[in-house]
Design a protein around this motif. Structure first.
Motif, PDB file in Angstrom:
ATOM      1  N   SER A 148       0.837  -1.194   0.000  1.00  0.00           N
ATOM      2  CA  SER A 148       0.000   0.000   0.000  1.00  0.00           C
ATOM      3  C   SER A 148       0.872   1.244   0.000  1.00  0.00           C
ATOM      4  N   LEU A 149       0.467   2.273  -0.735  1.00  0.00           N
ATOM      5  CA  LEU A 149       1.211   3.536  -0.789  1.00  0.00           C
ATOM      6  C   LEU A 149       0.349   4.642  -0.198  1.00  0.00           C
ATOM      7  N   THR A 150       0.828   5.234   0.879  1.00  0.00           N
ATOM      8  CA  THR A 150       0.160   6.371   1.508  1.00  0.00           C
ATOM      9  C   THR A 150       0.983   7.623   1.253  1.00  0.00           C
ATOM     10  N   ALA A 151       0.412   8.575   0.522  1.00  0.00           N
ATOM     11  CA  ALA A 151       1.073   9.854   0.268  1.00  0.00           C
ATOM     12  C   ALA A 151       0.535  10.882   1.256  1.00  0.00           C
ATOM     13  N   THR A 282      -0.593   9.619  -8.323  1.00  0.00           N
ATOM     14  CA  THR A 282      -1.423   8.754  -9.154  1.00  0.00           C
ATOM     15  C   THR A 282      -1.229   7.283  -8.834  1.00  0.00           C
ATOM     16  N   GLN A 283      -0.157   6.950  -8.116  1.00  0.00           N
ATOM     17  CA  GLN A 283       0.036   5.558  -7.707  1.00  0.00           C
ATOM     18  C   GLN A 283      -0.416   5.313  -6.269  1.00  0.00           C
ATOM     19  N   ALA A 284      -0.821   6.362  -5.583  1.00  0.00           N
ATOM     20  CA  ALA A 284      -1.160   6.230  -4.166  1.00  0.00           C
ATOM     21  C   ALA A 284      -2.436   5.432  -3.942  1.00  0.00           C
ATOM     22  N   THR A 285      -2.393   4.568  -2.949  1.00  0.00           N
ATOM     23  CA  THR A 285      -3.604   3.899  -2.484  1.00  0.00           C
ATOM     24  C   THR A 285      -4.509   4.903  -1.788  1.00  0.00           C
ATOM     25  N   GLN A 286      -3.868   5.799  -1.022  1.00  0.00           N
ATOM     26  CA  GLN A 286      -4.608   6.839  -0.301  1.00  0.00           C
ATOM     27  C   GLN A 286      -3.713   8.059  -0.137  1.00  0.00           C
ATOM     28  N   GLN A 318     -10.128   7.751  -1.787  1.00  0.00           N
ATOM     29  CA  GLN A 318      -8.676   7.721  -1.615  1.00  0.00           C
ATOM     30  C   GLN A 318      -8.154   8.903  -0.788  1.00  0.00           C
ATOM     31  N   ILE A 319      -8.971   9.924  -0.597  1.00  0.00           N
ATOM     32  CA  ILE A 319      -8.497  11.148   0.057  1.00  0.00           C
ATOM     33  C   ILE A 319      -8.925  11.179   1.525  1.00  0.00           C
ATOM     34  N   VAL A 320      -7.951  11.413   2.393  1.00  0.00           N
ATOM     35  CA  VAL A 320      -8.209  11.566   3.824  1.00  0.00           C
ATOM     36  C   VAL A 320      -7.779  12.977   4.218  1.00  0.00           C
ATOM     37  N   ALA A 343     -15.423  16.287   2.454  1.00  0.00           N
ATOM     38  CA  ALA A 343     -14.503  15.215   2.826  1.00  0.00           C
ATOM     39  C   ALA A 343     -15.259  13.952   3.215  1.00  0.00           C
ATOM     40  N   LYS A 344     -14.980  12.864   2.505  1.00  0.00           N
ATOM     41  CA  LYS A 344     -15.576  11.590   2.864  1.00  0.00           C
ATOM     42  C   LYS A 344     -14.900  11.007   4.102  1.00  0.00           C
ATOM     43  N   HIS A 345     -13.577  11.190   4.190  1.00  0.00           N
ATOM     44  CA  HIS A 345     -12.817  10.730   5.352  1.00  0.00           C
ATOM     45  C   HIS A 345     -12.128  11.943   5.975  1.00  0.00           C
ATOM     46  N   LEU A 346     -12.442  12.250   7.213  1.00  0.00           N
ATOM     47  CA  LEU A 346     -11.820  13.368   7.908  1.00  0.00           C
ATOM     48  C   LEU A 346     -11.421  12.918   9.306  1.00  0.00           C
ATOM     49  N   VAL A 347     -10.178  13.208   9.680  1.00  0.00           N
ATOM     50  CA  VAL A 347      -9.691  12.863  11.009  1.00  0.00           C
ATOM     51  C   VAL A 347      -9.132  14.124  11.659  1.00  0.00           C
TER      52      VAL A 347
END
Length: 408
Positions: A148-151, A282-286, A318-320, A343-347
């Protein structure tokens, strides 16, 4: 600024999607090819007219395509039966163009594994949507087969992306037991290694120069191993380097190599959308977009997310959005940020500057010096969710992508 379609192609040159258009009507094949030309992120097209008494759509094909677009003729039974004679491993994903009102044709097409069925005259919009959907599915499956790639990227400079990238990578290693590589993509001002009190002699620029020859043994010369087991590829800053000087294909290859040697690749991405960063994004999982609670931050975050989605093709899942240094009594609330950024995912990440400063000065991760702090706990939650999924969607990244593509 780069053109829209060129940005979308960044990061995928190593993942060409080969489409073979096969049939007996050369004019129809050329019509299909001309309408697919230029469609998709990295699609290559080839036409094969089946002649001289042959009926096998794959006759004379040296290597299997990623997708076979088959235009059936009046000899459709023989054409589909010839495909049936190939083993499932010898048959590529199939898109059939024929008579969808013919139940026998439909049945035999399903037996050979047709993924979709279009009726003549072909609706070009349906054709292009189907081909691009299959290309996207293949690309996402390729990513899922690697680590997995997290940017991690700042919406505005100084928002805390490097701190966050370093600490979630360290926690993934020591808490979750993952095999983690942390990569500093800031080739001009990279300071990531300082968070671990290490100084790389060979870093990302040096690795990119020899990326064609990097095997498991050679790669170790460019990775520093922290006491926790975390591997770090930092920036040496020994020479000045413009991101445009490095071909996107070399960055894509380095990412591919790194992902084969870890389960989690965390990349600290500088705040820019250029050839180098787009190759990563463009290769990021998230992608973790780090923001703070002020109007300029949110304005820049909105612009960045628009670029990610519209120009790089990044989807909502894919966006947090990570709101760093959270404060309760501010003009910009968490609800405001969620609504403005959609934002679908917000922390939220706790505000604890003294411990961050101590961590940086000592070159020790937060988990080591302030394990029970609110900041560390919030980062622990974030890294756990990045690996295991967010509460509202635990089905896994690929299933979420496929459900979205299929309208589920």
């Amino acid at each position: 600024m780069m053109e829209h379609h060129n940005l979308k192609r960044l990061g995928r040159s190593a993942h060409e999607f080969k489409v073979l258009i096969s049939g007996r009507d050369s004019l129809m094949l050329e019509h299909i090819r001309s309408n697919l030309d230029g469609v998709g992120n990295n699609i290559s097209l080839e036409c094969v007219t089946v002649v001289n008494g042959h009926v096998d759509p794959l006759h004379g094909v040296d290597s299997l395509p990623d997708l076979l677009v088959l235009h059936l003729s009046d000899r459709w039974q023989s054409e589909l039966s010839a495909l049936c004679d190939h083993t499932p491993q010898e048959r590529p994903p199939l898109l059939i163009i024929g008579d969808s009102q013919n139940p026998d044709m439909m049945r035999l097409g399903m037996q050979v594994g047709a993924r979709d069925f279009l009726t003549e005259p072909v609706n070009i919009e349906d054709l292009t949507k189907t081909v691009t959907r299959m290309e996207t599915e293949k690309y996402q499956v390729q990513l899922a087969e690697q680590g997995s790639l997290t940017a991690v990227i700042n919406a505005k400079g100084g928002s805390g992306a490097t701190m966050m990238a370093c600490n979630i990578a360290h926690m993934m290693q020591v808490v979750e037991g993952e095999e983690v590589i942390l990569l500093d993509m800031d080739m001009q001002f990279g300071s990531l290694a300082q968070y671990f009190d290490i100084k790389p002699e060979n870093g990302v620029i040096e690795a990119l120069k020899v990326v064609d020859d990097l095997d498991a043994t050679a790669l170790s010369a460019y990775l520093l191993k922290h006491a926790s087991g975390l591997k770090v590829m930092g920036a040496t800053l020994n020479e000045f380097c413009m991101p445009s000087q490095i071909p996107e294909s070399r960055i894509a290859l380095l990412l591919e190599i790194l992902r084969k040697h870890c389960s989690q690749l965390v990349v600290d991405v500088p705040r820019a959308i250029d050839q180098a960063t787009a190759a990563v994004l463009t290769q990021a999982t998230q992608i973790v977009v780090v923001v703070q609670q002020d109007f300029i931050n949110i304005k820049d975050a909105s612009h960045l997310m628009q670029m990610l989605q519209q120009e790089l093709g990044i989807i909502d899942d894919q966006i947090v959005v990570a709101v760093n240094r959270v404060q309760k009594n501010t003009q910009v609330s968490i609800a405001d940020i969620r609504e403005t950024l959609h934002a679908k995912h917000l922390v939220t990440i706790a505000n604890d500057y003294p411990h961050v400063l101590e961590s940086l000065n000592k070159g020790e991760p937060l988990y080591n010096i302030a394990r029970r702090s609110a900041l560390t706990r919030s980062l622990l939650t974030l890294q756990h969710q990045l690996i295991n999924g967010f509460p509202e969607q635990n089905r896994g990244f690929i299933s979420r992508v496929f459900s979205r593509l299929n309208g589920a």
